[in-house]
Design an enzyme around this catalytic site. Structure first.
Site, PDB file in Angstrom:
ATOM      1  N   GLN A 103       0.796  -1.229   0.000  1.00 57.64           N
ATOM      2  CA  GLN A 103       0.000   0.000   0.000  1.00 57.64           C
ATOM      3  C   GLN A 103       0.834   1.287   0.000  1.00 57.64           C
ATOM      4  OE1 GLN A 103      -3.808   1.682   2.510  1.00 57.64           O
ATOM      5  NE2 GLN A 103      -3.191  -0.401   2.762  1.00 57.64           N
TER       6      GLN A 103
ATOM      7  N   SER B  51      -4.275   5.157  11.879  1.00 61.76           N
ATOM      8  CA  SER B  51      -4.878   4.193  10.969  1.00 61.76           C
ATOM      9  C   SER B  51      -4.396   4.518   9.562  1.00 61.76           C
ATOM     10  CB  SER B  51      -6.409   4.270  11.042  1.00 61.76           C
ATOM     11  OG  SER B  51      -6.966   3.192  10.321  1.00 61.76           O
ATOM     12  N   GLU B  52      -4.011   3.473   8.818  1.00 56.64           N
ATOM     13  CA  GLU B  52      -3.321   3.672   7.540  1.00 56.64           C
ATOM     14  C   GLU B  52      -4.146   4.460   6.524  1.00 56.64           C
ATOM     15  OE1 GLU B  52      -2.807  -0.436   6.586  1.00 56.64           O
ATOM     16  OE2 GLU B  52      -4.581  -0.541   5.337  1.00 56.64           O
ATOM     17  N   ASN B  53      -5.476   4.433   6.692  1.00 55.35           N
ATOM     18  CA  ASN B  53      -6.325   5.120   5.731  1.00 55.35           C
ATOM     19  C   ASN B  53      -6.487   6.600   6.047  1.00 55.35           C
ATOM     20  OD1 ASN B  53      -7.770   3.967   7.970  1.00 55.35           O
ATOM     21  ND2 ASN B  53      -9.641   4.656   6.996  1.00 55.35           N
ATOM     22  N   SER B  93       0.203   9.309   5.237  1.00 58.99           N
ATOM     23  CA  SER B  93       0.014   8.169   6.128  1.00 58.99           C
ATOM     24  C   SER B  93       1.188   7.205   6.043  1.00 58.99           C
ATOM     25  CB  SER B  93      -1.277   7.437   5.764  1.00 58.99           C
ATOM     26  OG  SER B  93      -1.478   6.347   6.635  1.00 58.99           O
TER      27      SER B  93
END
Lengths: 229, 220
Positions: A103, B51-53, B93
């Site tokens: 990601q 949180s990665e998002n 992030s």
């Protein structure tokens, strides 16, 4: 007078043709520009390469695009989810190509494209299957993998508020890939929960300046739906 | 002998991990069991959950009816934002992870090697659909990587191994394993047992894992 605002989804996605590489914002359904994806389906373009974090949820948005067999290849980090059954079936049948990318590498490859960088050395994935065959280098004692930028013909993103110059703000975690995809595509198209007058957006709070945005279309979003409920 | 071993439950293990997270730490909790650690963070400590998002200062799940589809965590579950929390895009992030700004991440694992290699993203099975998400970025990015797992598989094989047989997530990245049987540090001196559950001794643990474990400092 400059106005990037178009009055229909069909006008927003005009010119999206066969074989295009399309970035689609969103993390799961948060930030997924579902109306623009529906417009892309209606427009009939085929043989697309799609860049998204996931590979669709349920049967709407990106999953609907996959189900309509318009996507040749998907570049994503996390295709397998509880409700990714459309992708799962296509993948198992060998009917879609998958480029799996960690990601953070997905993010920085998109950022590299938007920033005009030729490539990036990233520590993520070194020594793993996902770095096989890629150039590596030790820099200051730490190993890195060379990763190429991901450019796109189009980016479809969802924003919260937009003005006629294409300045954008986002809402909560729906921001995710929007700002970086907006910079990496030749044509960035935003669906906005709300269109505001020029000057209404606080210049200190604009996340995506209009230079990165070509077209904006108003589509009632989560906030207005929540208010209506 | 093994019937006297008091294995930690998932929740007791989450509570155990939470105890080691200090005030002021910037922390990412992986999807699944590590998410439970949030339920046990001491109320008297200010700890920043990332949180990665794209959020920092993540709060607990909202009350039923207050869910917002645009306020979710990495597992795509509805969450809340604490006062002082912030939203940001994916570039920022993952700069937080890759750039070494996160103090701790807690991840699950299929296998961890005695030298700290982590395998947690793919079984390698031919029919499996691979998905990696942010695991590789977290594994190499956070200052300290904690793994939270059962020490043995359901069929009794050790998940602490000399060499991982599953595809790797990162090399030499795990600092400490919190398991249902023991807490084990993975440092330059090899795997060292920090603590064991009641009823377990080092010989039994060595036999279970097949790994030449040394005692670090036993606090029972």
């Amino acid at each position: 007078m400059i106005s990037k605002i178009v009055d229909s989804v069909a006008a927003a996605v005009e010119g999206m043709g066969d074989g295009a590489t399309v970035m689609i914002g969103g993390f799961g359904t948060a930030g997924m520009p579902a109306a623009l994806v529906d417009g892309l389906i209606a427009g009939g373009a085929r043989d697309l390469v799609v860049v998204n974090n996931n590979a669709g949820n349920g049967e709407t948005g990106l999953a609907a695009l996959l189900k309509a067999r318009r996507v040749r290849k998907i570049i994503c980090s996390f295709p397998r989810q509880a409700d990714s059954y459309v992708f799962d079936a296509l993948y198992r049948a060998g009917e879609i190509e998958l480029e799996l990318v960690p990601q953070g590498n997905l993010a920085c490859r998109i950022e590299a494209a938007g920033a005009g960088l030729g490539a990036i050395f990233t520590p993520t994935g070194y020594g793993t299957l996902l770095a096989e065959g890629k150039e590596t280098r030790i820099i200051d004692g730490r190993p890195y993998v060379l990763e190429m930028p991901i450019h796109a013909d189009f980016a479809l993103i969802k924003c919260h508020r937009a003005d006629r110059w294409g300045n954008l703000t986002y809402r909560k975690t729906a921001r995710n890939f929007g700002p970086i995809m907006a910079r990496a595509a030749r044509t960035t198209i935003a669906q906005a929960d709300r269109i505001v007058e020029l000057g209404e957006l606080d210049p200190e709070s604009i996340v995506t300046p209009g230079i990165f945005v070509k077209r904006v279309v108003h589509v009632a979003g989560a906030e207005s739906l929540a208010q209506a409920a | 002998m093994t019937e006297n071993i008091k294995r930690l439950s998932r929740d007791a293990l989450a509570e155990r991990v939470a105890r080691d997270i200090p005030e002021g730490a910037y922390v990412n909790l992986g999807i699944g069991a590590p998410t439970r650690v949030a339920n046990y963070l001491p109320a008297d400590r200010e700890i920043f959950l990332q949180s990665e998002n794209g959020l920092l200062g993540m709060g607990p799940a909202p009350a039923s009816g207050d869910e917002d589809p645009e306020l979710i965590n990495a597992g795509k579950e509805p969450v809340t934002l604490l006062e002082g929390g912030a939203f940001f895009h994916h570039g920022d992030s993952f700069a937080m992870m890759r750039g070494g700004h996160l103090d701790i991440c807690v991840l699950g694992a299929f296998q961890v090697s005695t030298t700290g290699d982590l395998a947690n993203w793919h079984t390698g099975a031919p029919d499996a659909i691979p998905a990696v998400g942010g695991a590789m970025d977290l594994a190499i990015g956070a200052k300290q990587v904690f793994v939270m797992m059962d020490l043995l598989t359901k069929t009794g094989e050790s998940k602490l191994v000399r060499r991982c047989t599953y595809p790797l997530t990162g090399i030499g990245c795990v600092d400490r394993i919190y398991s249902d049987l023991a807490v084990i540090d993975l440092g330059p001196g090899g795997p060292e047992v920090v603590e064991m559950v009641e009823g377990l001794d080092l010989e039994t643990l060595r036999a279970m894992t097949g790994v030449d474990l040394q005692l670090k400092e036993v606090r029972r």
